[in-house]
Write a protein that holds these residues in place. Structure first.
Motif, PDB file in Angstrom:
ATOM      1  N   GLY A 143      47.913 -29.308  40.390  1.00 31.72           N
ATOM      2  CA  GLY A 143      47.927 -28.135  39.540  1.00 31.72           C
ATOM      3  C   GLY A 143      48.942 -28.178  38.418  1.00 31.72           C
ATOM      4  O   GLY A 143      49.042 -27.221  37.629  1.00 31.72           O
ATOM      5  N   LYS A 144      49.697 -29.266  38.284  1.00 31.97           N
ATOM      6  CA  LYS A 144      50.722 -29.387  37.250  1.00 31.97           C
ATOM      7  C   LYS A 144      50.161 -30.098  36.019  1.00 31.97           C
ATOM      8  O   LYS A 144      49.010 -30.535  35.992  1.00 31.97           O
ATOM      9  CB  LYS A 144      51.928 -30.165  37.793  1.00 31.97           C
ATOM     10  CG  LYS A 144      52.552 -29.559  39.047  1.00 31.97           C
ATOM     11  CD  LYS A 144      53.065 -28.154  38.818  1.00 31.97           C
ATOM     12  CE  LYS A 144      53.753 -27.612  40.077  1.00 31.97           C
ATOM     13  NZ  LYS A 144      54.220 -26.217  39.871  1.00 31.97           N
ATOM     14  N   THR A 145      50.989 -30.226  34.992  1.00 33.93           N
ATOM     15  CA  THR A 145      50.621 -30.907  33.750  1.00 33.93           C
ATOM     16  C   THR A 145      51.478 -32.157  33.595  1.00 33.93           C
ATOM     17  O   THR A 145      52.706 -32.089  33.756  1.00 33.93           O
ATOM     18  CB  THR A 145      50.832 -29.985  32.535  1.00 33.93           C
ATOM     19  OG1 THR A 145      50.025 -28.818  32.689  1.00 33.93           O
ATOM     20  CG2 THR A 145      50.437 -30.693  31.239  1.00 33.93           C
ATOM     21  N   ALA A 146      50.840 -33.285  33.275  1.00 34.74           N
ATOM     22  CA  ALA A 146      51.582 -34.546  33.173  1.00 34.74           C
ATOM     23  C   ALA A 146      51.169 -35.300  31.917  1.00 34.74           C
ATOM     24  O   ALA A 146      49.989 -35.334  31.551  1.00 34.74           O
ATOM     25  CB  ALA A 146      51.334 -35.417  34.401  1.00 34.74           C
ATOM     26  N   GLY A 147      52.144 -35.931  31.274  1.00 33.92           N
ATOM     27  CA  GLY A 147      51.884 -36.887  30.205  1.00 33.92           C
ATOM     28  C   GLY A 147      51.479 -38.211  30.814  1.00 33.92           C
ATOM     29  O   GLY A 147      52.157 -38.699  31.726  1.00 33.92           O
ATOM     30  N   VAL A 148      50.373 -38.784  30.322  1.00 32.42           N
ATOM     31  CA  VAL A 148      49.824 -39.990  30.959  1.00 32.42           C
ATOM     32  C   VAL A 148      49.740 -41.165  29.989  1.00 32.42           C
ATOM     33  O   VAL A 148      48.957 -42.086  30.192  1.00 32.42           O
ATOM     34  CB  VAL A 148      48.431 -39.708  31.573  1.00 32.42           C
ATOM     35  CG1 VAL A 148      48.543 -38.713  32.709  1.00 32.42           C
ATOM     36  CG2 VAL A 148      47.447 -39.207  30.511  1.00 32.42           C
ATOM     37  N   GLY A 149      50.582 -41.163  28.944  1.00 33.33           N
ATOM     38  CA  GLY A 149      50.615 -42.289  28.023  1.00 33.33           C
ATOM     39  C   GLY A 149      49.885 -41.995  26.730  1.00 33.33           C
ATOM     40  O   GLY A 149      48.905 -41.257  26.691  1.00 33.33           O
ATOM     41  N   GLU A 150      50.392 -42.607  25.672  1.00 36.14           N
ATOM     42  CA  GLU A 150      49.761 -42.494  24.362  1.00 36.14           C
ATOM     43  C   GLU A 150      48.440 -43.246  24.368  1.00 36.14           C
ATOM     44  O   GLU A 150      48.300 -44.289  25.018  1.00 36.14           O
ATOM     45  CB  GLU A 150      50.701 -43.081  23.310  1.00 36.14           C
ATOM     46  CG  GLU A 150      50.205 -42.999  21.886  1.00 36.14           C
ATOM     47  CD  GLU A 150      51.204 -43.587  20.894  1.00 36.14           C
ATOM     48  OE1 GLU A 150      50.813 -43.787  19.728  1.00 36.14           O
ATOM     49  OE2 GLU A 150      52.361 -43.842  21.277  1.00 36.14           O
ATOM     50  N   THR A 158      46.391 -47.658  33.120  1.00 38.85           N
ATOM     51  CA  THR A 158      46.837 -47.774  34.510  1.00 38.85           C
ATOM     52  C   THR A 158      46.933 -46.430  35.210  1.00 38.85           C
ATOM     53  O   THR A 158      46.529 -46.284  36.367  1.00 38.85           O
ATOM     54  CB  THR A 158      48.194 -48.499  34.577  1.00 38.85           C
ATOM     55  OG1 THR A 158      48.107 -49.756  33.909  1.00 38.85           O
ATOM     56  CG2 THR A 158      48.630 -48.720  36.017  1.00 38.85           C
ATOM     57  N   VAL A 159      47.486 -45.420  34.527  1.00 37.13           N
ATOM     58  CA  VAL A 159      47.747 -44.139  35.191  1.00 37.13           C
ATOM     59  C   VAL A 159      46.466 -43.442  35.655  1.00 37.13           C
ATOM     60  O   VAL A 159      46.413 -42.957  36.795  1.00 37.13           O
ATOM     61  CB  VAL A 159      48.615 -43.226  34.303  1.00 37.13           C
ATOM     62  CG1 VAL A 159      48.694 -41.808  34.884  1.00 37.13           C
ATOM     63  CG2 VAL A 159      50.018 -43.815  34.189  1.00 37.13           C
ATOM     64  N   PRO A 160      45.395 -43.370  34.850  1.00 33.47           N
ATOM     65  CA  PRO A 160      44.166 -42.789  35.394  1.00 33.47           C
ATOM     66  C   PRO A 160      43.644 -43.528  36.634  1.00 33.47           C
ATOM     67  O   PRO A 160      43.025 -42.916  37.507  1.00 33.47           O
ATOM     68  CB  PRO A 160      43.183 -42.896  34.223  1.00 33.47           C
ATOM     69  CG  PRO A 160      44.058 -42.817  33.013  1.00 33.47           C
ATOM     70  CD  PRO A 160      45.281 -43.598  33.396  1.00 33.47           C
ATOM     71  N   ARG A 161      43.897 -44.816  36.724  1.00 30.76           N
ATOM     72  CA  ARG A 161      43.517 -45.555  37.920  1.00 30.76           C
ATOM     73  C   ARG A 161      44.340 -45.101  39.121  1.00 30.76           C
ATOM     74  O   ARG A 161      43.832 -45.007  40.239  1.00 30.76           O
ATOM     75  CB  ARG A 161      43.683 -47.059  37.695  1.00 30.76           C
ATOM     76  CG  ARG A 161      42.696 -47.628  36.688  1.00 30.76           C
ATOM     77  CD  ARG A 161      42.862 -49.140  36.514  1.00 30.76           C
ATOM     78  NE  ARG A 161      41.809 -49.683  35.650  1.00 30.76           N
ATOM     79  CZ  ARG A 161      41.633 -50.973  35.400  1.00 30.76           C
ATOM     80  NH1 ARG A 161      42.447 -51.875  35.964  1.00 30.76           N
ATOM     81  NH2 ARG A 161      40.657 -51.377  34.613  1.00 30.76           N
ATOM     82  N   ILE A 162      45.617 -44.821  38.892  1.00 28.33           N
ATOM     83  CA  ILE A 162      46.458 -44.286  39.965  1.00 28.33           C
ATOM     84  C   ILE A 162      45.961 -42.912  40.386  1.00 28.33           C
ATOM     85  O   ILE A 162      45.797 -42.617  41.584  1.00 28.33           O
ATOM     86  CB  ILE A 162      47.931 -44.196  39.509  1.00 28.33           C
ATOM     87  CG1 ILE A 162      48.516 -45.582  39.261  1.00 28.33           C
ATOM     88  CG2 ILE A 162      48.776 -43.435  40.541  1.00 28.33           C
ATOM     89  CD1 ILE A 162      49.897 -45.569  38.636  1.00 28.33           C
ATOM     90  N   VAL A 175      47.641 -35.040  29.768  1.00 30.77           N
ATOM     91  CA  VAL A 175      47.744 -34.991  28.313  1.00 30.77           C
ATOM     92  C   VAL A 175      48.272 -36.336  27.821  1.00 30.77           C
ATOM     93  O   VAL A 175      49.120 -36.956  28.464  1.00 30.77           O
ATOM     94  CB  VAL A 175      48.670 -33.844  27.833  1.00 30.77           C
ATOM     95  CG1 VAL A 175      48.036 -32.503  28.112  1.00 30.77           C
ATOM     96  CG2 VAL A 175      50.050 -33.926  28.479  1.00 30.77           C
ATOM     97  N   ASN A 176      47.744 -36.805  26.699  1.00 24.18           N
ATOM     98  CA  ASN A 176      48.148 -38.106  26.159  1.00 24.18           C
ATOM     99  C   ASN A 176      49.429 -37.968  25.362  1.00 24.18           C
ATOM    100  O   ASN A 176      49.437 -37.476  24.237  1.00 24.18           O
ATOM    101  CB  ASN A 176      47.039 -38.696  25.289  1.00 24.18           C
ATOM    102  CG  ASN A 176      45.881 -39.203  26.105  1.00 24.18           C
ATOM    103  OD1 ASN A 176      44.797 -38.650  26.073  1.00 24.18           O
ATOM    104  ND2 ASN A 176      46.102 -40.259  26.868  1.00 24.18           N
ATOM    105  N   ARG A 189      60.114 -28.422  28.959  1.00 25.36           N
ATOM    106  CA  ARG A 189      59.326 -27.923  30.089  1.00 25.36           C
ATOM    107  C   ARG A 189      57.874 -27.618  29.723  1.00 25.36           C
ATOM    108  O   ARG A 189      57.200 -26.860  30.424  1.00 25.36           O
ATOM    109  CB  ARG A 189      59.984 -26.676  30.707  1.00 25.36           C
ATOM    110  CG  ARG A 189      61.401 -26.913  31.213  1.00 25.36           C
ATOM    111  CD  ARG A 189      62.002 -25.645  31.799  1.00 25.36           C
ATOM    112  NE  ARG A 189      63.409 -25.799  32.086  1.00 25.36           N
ATOM    113  CZ  ARG A 189      63.914 -26.261  33.238  1.00 25.36           C
ATOM    114  NH1 ARG A 189      63.084 -26.612  34.215  1.00 25.36           N
ATOM    115  NH2 ARG A 189      65.212 -26.371  33.418  1.00 25.36           N
ATOM    116  N   SER A 190      57.360 -28.225  28.656  1.00 23.04           N
ATOM    117  CA  SER A 190      55.947 -28.029  28.327  1.00 23.04           C
ATOM    118  C   SER A 190      55.042 -28.943  29.157  1.00 23.04           C
ATOM    119  O   SER A 190      53.826 -28.754  29.185  1.00 23.04           O
ATOM    120  CB  SER A 190      55.697 -28.231  26.835  1.00 23.04           C
ATOM    121  OG  SER A 190      56.104 -29.522  26.428  1.00 23.04           O
ATOM    122  N   ILE A 191      55.618 -29.938  29.830  1.00 24.03           N
ATOM    123  CA  ILE A 191      54.924 -30.692  30.875  1.00 24.03           C
ATOM    124  C   ILE A 191      55.819 -30.726  32.107  1.00 24.03           C
ATOM    125  O   ILE A 191      57.032 -30.492  32.022  1.00 24.03           O
ATOM    126  CB  ILE A 191      54.565 -32.130  30.440  1.00 24.03           C
ATOM    127  CG1 ILE A 191      55.827 -32.950  30.125  1.00 24.03           C
ATOM    128  CG2 ILE A 191      53.602 -32.121  29.264  1.00 24.03           C
ATOM    129  CD1 ILE A 191      55.536 -34.433  29.868  1.00 24.03           C
TER     130      ILE A 191
END
Length: 321
Positions: A143-150, A158-162, A175-176, A189-191
């Motif tokens: 339920g949280k928001t995470a930066g997953v790379g540009e 890699t991260v979507p695979r994780i 979010v990219n 604290r926006s992510i």
């Protein structure tokens, strides 16, 4: 790769080139003037990350050793962009994650295909949260928001695979965001979390940890499922304690980094590049490194299924006998 902590940088400096230099010196000769290109480029990454540090050191060494009249690093978004730049001819060399490189190398390209010069160091997938966030485990990210790379970075592959590997984190908003944008978002604290794939310590993360305090989330529970689904690119590796402020030692996903070029790159340039990887290893360790280099005879050739350039393969064959 063993899951034990890698040796410290001091050990690397003492031993990396000793066994290689004597074996490699007779193999290569310097470029003749007519063979020397005017300019070589090395695709790196974002400011504050290992890719750009390594690319800068490698470019400086290429120029200092007279391989080219000039050699420059390129600031980029990371692995996927670097691979595109090499294949298009915009870059001579590039650093990229092995999983991204293997995906590209499997596709035949017009002109030169993607090949490797060697495995150069290990990347560690960081999952970073604020120390005061209350987040302590991967399950807490639901339920949280995470930066997953540009977009264009290896992190964004890699991260979507994780995140899709069991046990998946339900409802995580992705979010990219690249390294520096992501750290800024974590500060304000926006992510809630930032994923980043890089060396240890990554300088920009270390600076942020000193300012606001950070915690690392263990990602190693995903490795078995990732290897089963995507291949043997992923290893269990340890980010040592206090790499980032007071953050505890944390197990995570490791992916090897490869130095890449096109298959039609001139043999003498490939030979010179490999000579520098082997003979000048101590000059290619970023100052911030805590010991993540793979510049040794046994590991340089372990390119995770990405084929070596024929000239690099010949050089390593002469080295190993």
């Amino acid at each position: 790769m063993s899951s034990r902590t890698m040796p410290r940088r001091a050990v690397l400096r003492a031993g990396l080139s000793a066994g290689l230099a004597g074996l490699l010196l007779p193999v290569w000769t310097a470029c003749t003037p007519e063979e020397k290109p005017q300019k070589l480029t090395v695709a790196g990454g974002e400011p504050g990350g290992f890719y750009l540090e390594f690319a800068t050191l490698f470019a400086e060494l290429l120029q200092r050793e007279g391989v080219a009249e000039a050699a420059v690093p390129l600031t980029t978004g990371g692995s996927l962009e670097n691979i595109r730049r090499v294949l298009s001819g915009e870059a001579t060399f590039a650093v990229a994650l092995a999983d991204a490189a293997a995906q590209a190398a499997a596709t035949r390209q017009p002109g030169g295909n993607l090949v490797a010069l060697g495995k150069v160091y290990q990347n560690y997938v960081h999952c970073i949260v604020r120390e005061d966030s209350g987040l302590r485990s991967f399950a807490d990210l639901a339920g949280k928001t995470a930066g997953v790379g540009e977009v264009g970075s290896g992190t964004s592959l890699t991260v979507p695979r994780i995140l899709s590997a069991p046990p998946a984190s339900m409802g995580l908003k992705q979010v990219n965001l690249g390294l520096n944008q992501g750290l800024a978002a974590l500060r304000d604290r926006s992510i809630d979390a930032l994923f980043w794939s890089g060396g240890v310590p990554t300088a920009a993360i270390a600076s942020t940890a000193n300012d606001i305090g950070l915690r690392l989330i263990d990602l190693s529970e995903h490795i078995k499922a990732m290897r089963e689904q995507y291949g043997v690119f992923y290893d269990r590796v340890l980010i040592p304690a206090k790499s980032y402020g007071d953050a505890a030692a944390t197990w995570t996903v490791g992916v090897a980094n490869l130095l890449l070029c096109r298959s039609d790159l001139a043999d003498h340039l490939v030979s010179e590049a490999v000579r520098l990887l082997a003979e000048k290893a101590q000059e290619l360790v970023p100052k911030t490194s805590t010991g993540v280099q793979f510049l040794s005879p046994e590991t340089l050739i372990n390119t995770a299924g990405v084929p070596l350039h024929p000239a690099a393969e010949a050089a390593y064959r002469r080295l190993h006998g």
